[in-house]
Enzyme design. Structure first.
Site, mmCIF file in Angstrom:
data_model
loop_
_atom_site.group_PDB
_atom_site.id
_atom_site.type_symbol
_atom_site.label_atom_id
_atom_site.label_comp_id
_atom_site.label_asym_id
_atom_site.label_seq_id
_atom_site.Cartn_x
_atom_site.Cartn_y
_atom_site.Cartn_z
ATOM 1 N N LYS A 182 0.861 -1.186 0.000
ATOM 2 C CA LYS A 182 0.000 0.000 0.000
ATOM 3 C C LYS A 182 0.895 1.232 0.000
ATOM 4 C CE LYS A 182 -1.588 2.830 2.896
ATOM 5 N NZ LYS A 182 -1.476 4.074 2.134
ATOM 6 N N GLU A 258 10.938 1.248 9.506
ATOM 7 C CA GLU A 258 11.856 2.332 9.143
ATOM 8 C C GLU A 258 11.118 3.622 9.457
ATOM 9 O OE1 GLU A 258 14.878 1.984 8.161
ATOM 10 O OE2 GLU A 258 15.054 -0.041 7.381
ATOM 11 N N CYS A 292 13.970 11.124 5.902
ATOM 12 C CA CYS A 292 14.101 10.680 7.283
ATOM 13 C C CYS A 292 15.526 10.859 7.795
ATOM 14 C CB CYS A 292 13.691 9.222 7.389
ATOM 15 S SG CYS A 292 14.559 8.207 6.190
ATOM 16 N N GLU A 389 10.948 16.138 14.447
ATOM 17 C CA GLU A 389 11.355 16.002 13.045
ATOM 18 C C GLU A 389 10.696 17.163 12.275
ATOM 19 O OE1 GLU A 389 9.782 12.476 11.117
ATOM 20 O OE2 GLU A 389 11.703 12.146 10.141
#
Ligand code: NAP
Length: 487
Positions: A182, A258, A292, A389
């Site tokens: 997906k 991850e 990331c 982040e």
């Protein structure tokens, strides 16, 4: 989409289940927009739990055959897929720039990077070795074999719409697993184009299935609850990763996660400053800060702080903001309005806490989803902007006095994905690299990911590795065979 120069055979407005291109049973669709212009690019099916179950069923049925195909024959099919990706690299890059926004030079790089995993695992699948152990008694022999784990569910993000898929599918297929993928609802066209090429490559029916959906919660629930799915490989935020981790507990799935990062980029007084400035620009502004492994905090030692800031500012002001399709563009838009809102509020709150904006600081006149490359000085490790982040083109700079302080700041985060540092001292290189609590460390280097190396994080940045031989192991189970009665 048809008016663009992308090869029409790669533009798919259907999902791919059991070798068939299909629409949602409900007839519902998801609209996909170009973040640079706001233009509607097209629509893909908005599938839900029913189609997810059909895809799992297809992957489960295909497993018996696929796991029995020799690794060499599986490798040949993967190699054909790789060749087709390379043949269509310009189409794939253009499609990705249209729906994701990053400049063409970056999307071309991502297509090659994504393909490198397909090539690597086409070869690496042949190197899945078992072991023979020293016998515990004279009438027994002990050995282990490696076997495919089974049906794999893969959920991927929008920031690398091609490579996050190949990094999972290639090792899974090489190991003999079948897959249900997906992709993000923001970037389904890049994902479906990969399916079109997999089909052309002759990957058998049911081995890869892709559902497109805006109902991530419902689809995620089906993928995690179904006991036929033996592994979940997820790339995305730590928040969703934790949710999927807990949802997978009931069926005790193997997991690769991850997740998010908060990378420190540390520059010591003895660094090669030219290399550090060039590295910091790449590590911070690649993909408009939406990776990331992006530098989230730039830590600079007192002795070179002011000179670094001056040179870094000059380099950042050379970035060309605009539509990624223009050849001169080096910084594209961010993905959506929610990203703009988050970045803006992080910058405003940092300013309220004493940070100084010395470059940028607001949206850019290229369009509503463009944010000017921004540098903040006088940032402290305690500020929210250094803890969260950012996922945008904003570089907070923090000053430190010595190595101990830099290490304490660097490790002061629940994340542990990537870290970078620049120094010319070889003793410090070993000492500091070993003390950093991160899964990957760039030393005098800001681009660290490639197919030969194990990519992945520690702490709340996840578990499992992608790339290298370890990436294949993550799709295999070890089975111990004990042979007795040996005379
Ligand atoms: P996200 O919101 O976590 O979404 C990632 C994927 O999960 C998308 O396909 C999303 O679908 C789906 N999803 C969302 N909620 C879900 C749920 N409850 N159940 C099942 N699936 C769900 O992350 P993102 O904003 O797309 O991506 C950015 C994040 O990914 C950042 O934190 C970044 O650091 C991380 N990332 C990590 C790596 C790595 O290798 N460690 C690499 C790239 C990105 P929809 O998009 O359709 O909602």
């Amino acid at each position: 989409m048809s008016s663009l120069s992308v090869n029409s055979s790669l533009i798919k407005d259907s999902a791919y289940i059991n070798g068939l291109w299909c629409q949602a049973e409900s007839g519902r669709t998801i609209k996909v927009f170009n973040p640079a212009t706001g233009d509607l690019l097209g629509q893909v099916p908005d599938m839900g739990p029913a189609e997810t179950l059909t895809a799992i069923e297809a992957a489960h049925s295909a497993l018996t055959h696929w796991r029995a195909v020799t690794p060499k024959a599986r490798g040949q099919l993967l190699r054909r897929w790789f060749d087709l990706i390379i043949e269509h690299q310009d189409d794939l890059a253009q499609l990705m720039t249209l729906e994701q926004g990053k400049p063409l030079f970056e999307t071309r790089g991502e297509v090659l990077y994504g393909a490198s995993y397909v090539e690597w695992y086409a070869e690496e699948g042949k190197r899945a070795y078992g072991k023979i152990f020293a016998a515990s008694s004279s009438d027994k022999r002990a050995l282990s074999i490696q076997q495919p784990i089974g049906v794999v569910a893969a959920i991927t993000p929008w920031n690398f719409p091609n490579a996050m898929i190949t990094r999972k599918i290639a090792p899974a297929l090489a190991a003999g697993c079948t897959v249900v993928v997906k992709p993000s609802e923001e970037t389904p066209f890049s994902a479906l184009a990969l399916m079109a090429l997999a089909e052309q490559a002759g990957i058998p029916v049911g081995v890869i299935n892709m559902i497109t959906s805006s109902q991530a919660v419902e689809v995620g629930a089906v993928l995690t609850q179904d006991s036929r799915v033996r592994k979940l490989s997820f790339t995305g935020s730590t928040r969703v990763g934790k949710l999927l981790y807990s949802q997978s507990a009931d069926t005790v799935k193997k997991l690769s996660l991850e997740l998010g990062g908060n990378a420190p980029f540390i520059i010591f007084d003895d660094a090669d400053l030219d290399a550090a400035v060039a590295g910091a620009v790449i590590a911070k502004f690649r993909n408009a800060g939406q990776t990331c492994v992006c530098a989230n905090r730039i830590l600079v030692q007192d002795g070179i702080h002011d000179e670094f800031v001056a040179r870094f500012k000059a380099a950042v002001e050379q970035l060309i903001v605009g539509n990624g399709l223009a050849p001169s563009t080096t910084l594209g838009p961010v993905i959506n309005q929610a990203a703009i809102d988050k970045i803006t509020s992080l910058v405003r709150r940092a300013q309220a806490q004493g940070a100084q904006v010395i470059s940028g600081g607001q949206t850019h006149n290229a369009g509503p989803l463009f944010f000017s490359p921004t540098i903040l000085t006088q940032v402290s490790q305690q500020m929210e902007i250094a803890q969260q982040e950012i996922f945008g083109p904003v570089a907070p700079i923090i000053r430190f006095k010595d190595e101990a302080e830099a290490l304490a700041m660097a490790n002061d985060t629940p994340y542990g994905l990537a870290a970078y540092f620049y120094t010319e001292s070889h003793s410090r290189i070993w000492r500091f690299a070993e003390a950093l609590e991160f899964g990957m460390v760039g030393i005098n280097e800001s681009i660290l990911s490639n197919e030969i190396a194990p990519f992945g994080g520690v702490k709340e940045s996840g578990q499992g590795r992608e790339g290298s031989s370890l990436g294949l192991d993550d799709y295999m189970e070890t089975k111990y065979l004990c042979m007795g009665g040996i005379r």
